[in-house]
Write an enzyme that holds these catalytic residues in place. Sequence first.
Site, PDB file in Angstrom:
ATOM      1  N   ASP A 159     -22.860  51.901 112.612  1.00 24.84           N
ATOM      2  CA  ASP A 159     -23.479  50.816 111.437  1.00 24.84           C
ATOM      3  C   ASP A 159     -24.769  51.098 110.916  1.00 24.84           C
ATOM      4  O   ASP A 159     -25.756  50.782 111.917  1.00 24.84           O
ATOM      5  CB  ASP A 159     -23.078  49.348 112.201  1.00 24.84           C
ATOM      6  N   LYS A 184     -32.528  51.509 102.779  1.00 29.74           N
ATOM      7  CA  LYS A 184     -31.021  51.475 102.517  1.00 29.74           C
ATOM      8  C   LYS A 184     -30.786  50.560 101.250  1.00 29.74           C
ATOM      9  O   LYS A 184     -29.724  51.303 100.675  1.00 29.74           O
ATOM     10  CB  LYS A 184     -30.292  50.717 103.710  1.00 29.74           C
ATOM     11  N   GLU A 200     -18.095  47.201 105.292  1.00 31.57           N
ATOM     12  CA  GLU A 200     -18.429  46.171 106.572  1.00 31.57           C
ATOM     13  C   GLU A 200     -17.472  45.344 106.693  1.00 31.57           C
ATOM     14  O   GLU A 200     -17.539  44.879 107.989  1.00 31.57           O
ATOM     15  CB  GLU A 200     -20.070  46.033 106.364  1.00 31.57           C
ATOM     16  N   ASP A 212     -20.653  38.125 105.278  1.00 30.31           N
ATOM     17  CA  ASP A 212     -21.575  39.167 106.051  1.00 30.31           C
ATOM     18  C   ASP A 212     -22.763  39.161 105.169  1.00 30.31           C
ATOM     19  O   ASP A 212     -22.873  39.707 103.919  1.00 30.31           O
ATOM     20  CB  ASP A 212     -20.721  40.517 105.963  1.00 30.31           C
TER      21      ASP A 212
END
Length: 562
Positions: free
Chosen positions: A6, A68, A145, A168
């Site tokens: 992850d 990211k 994800e 999420d």
Amino acid sequence: MIVGIDLGTTNSLIGVFEKGSTTLIPNVFGQNLTPSVVGISDEGEVLIGAAATDRLVTNPQLTASAFKRSMGTSQTFRLGSQKFRPEELSALVIKSLVRDAEIYLGRRVTEAVISVPAYFNDTQRNATRAAAEIAGLKVERLINEPTAAALAYGLHDDKRENTFLVFDVGGGTFDVSVIELFEGVVEVRASAGDNYLGGEDFLDVLEAIWHEKTKVGELSSTLKAQLRQAAEQAKRCLNRDQVVSFGIQRNDSFIQCSISPSEYESRIAPLLMRLRRPVELALRDARIAVESLDEVVLVGGATRMTSIQRLVAKMFGKLPLRHIEPDEVVARGAAVQAGLKMRSEELDDIVLTDVCPYTLGIESSRELAPGDYAHGIMSPIIERNTLIPASRLQTYSPIHDNQRVLSIGVYQGEARQVSNNIKLGEFEVQLPRGNVAEETLVDVRFTYDENGILEVIATVRNTGDEKRLVITRNSGQMSKREIEAALKSLEKLKIHPRDQDENIAMLNRANRIYEQRLGYEREQIGKLIDQFELILEGQDPHEIREFRLELQHCLNALEFRE
């Protein structure tokens, strides 16, 4: 050895699937969470994770975080005298995770399943693969994800059938997916999200409030980092305290402000509203009502915020599930997918499906009036949230008679104008001499799989000439032979649904019963046949399967009733 990773905005994790369960691998500090932070020491050494986190405050000019959010862009991060792309910084985090795994497992790690936000486009996914390649890994699969979270929860769910929504909210991105579990199948019905909405944005609000209340203007990079850290601590306290004070030490004075939970919630209302929109989109695309959801699952560290938990409970009328640690659930799901890739015996009964997160199509022109055309219009071929692997066909024709070349630009995105979408590739198709535009038909077929391989085939009907383009988002990772093998496995998808055996058989049966009946019954069967043929033209496997079962039930009722 295949591991699950992850790669998060705030923290990253690595895990494996062994002996029927997932194991998250601790780093050298004994923690499962490795901060996604990279720094340079005073001696010029690279620092990663917890070793670099403290330097965000003391040496922000030598430290980078939240990179990211810049994946797939040309942005660079300067650490001292060196510049790094987001992919390079991510590669350093991945290498650190892999090093920890190799020490823990006692063997070499060469392959990985890596999670990405469901709403990452192909450019961002390419960047993630590039980061893994720089780190020396082969990416077996990129897993969305929410899909990873579904896998993690799917293994812990006792119900035979279950429909749930994964909510999420990570440090930098927000994803939502509607998932169905049935008979060992984990099926993603729809995904939506916002690549620029996460915990970092909620911190930005606290910083803005501090500046407004203290009247302090621009800060040095060191003080900015200190304020960020103080805002993070304040955000956590706002979940339980009535009033929270936070601030920074500047020269001889401590500059602080106070804020109540209600004041903070009013200020983050626009962000909370942005969380609603992808939920509504995903439910609409999945054609599922809120009342039909069995559970709502919270994923990501930002979901610890009371405001978000309250929003979710209000939206869905139920308390969300959090029995798997929100920070860890995606990594556990990625590890399950790694186990599937290794064909672990304990996972033989698990089947995972996913959807295409963005629409894929070609550039087209629309005739507004005779001889007057609007150009650069997106013509969808595979629409977002189509179950993958998928194959779809659309037919086009040239604008003018005697047009010798048809240029086919391939795009990804939801905008009507292709200029606002992402261009994936382009090729040309030669047309026969002396052609008449409206009689010259070109079939364009898109075939797309879970590895991100998009095959585009254009066939000129008059001549049978065919032109083929293969676009892969994982160039450099899969060999030409592997790509061809994947495409071969999709050949059956290129059969139009109306030509598939099960659908031919159902239509033959319906037509037979139609011929046997009279009056009202014949009229009703005819309507069902028309509706089935219309759904077959839509080429949506989920709709086709559902209506075929409904048609079968109706025909059984007619044929077998007393």
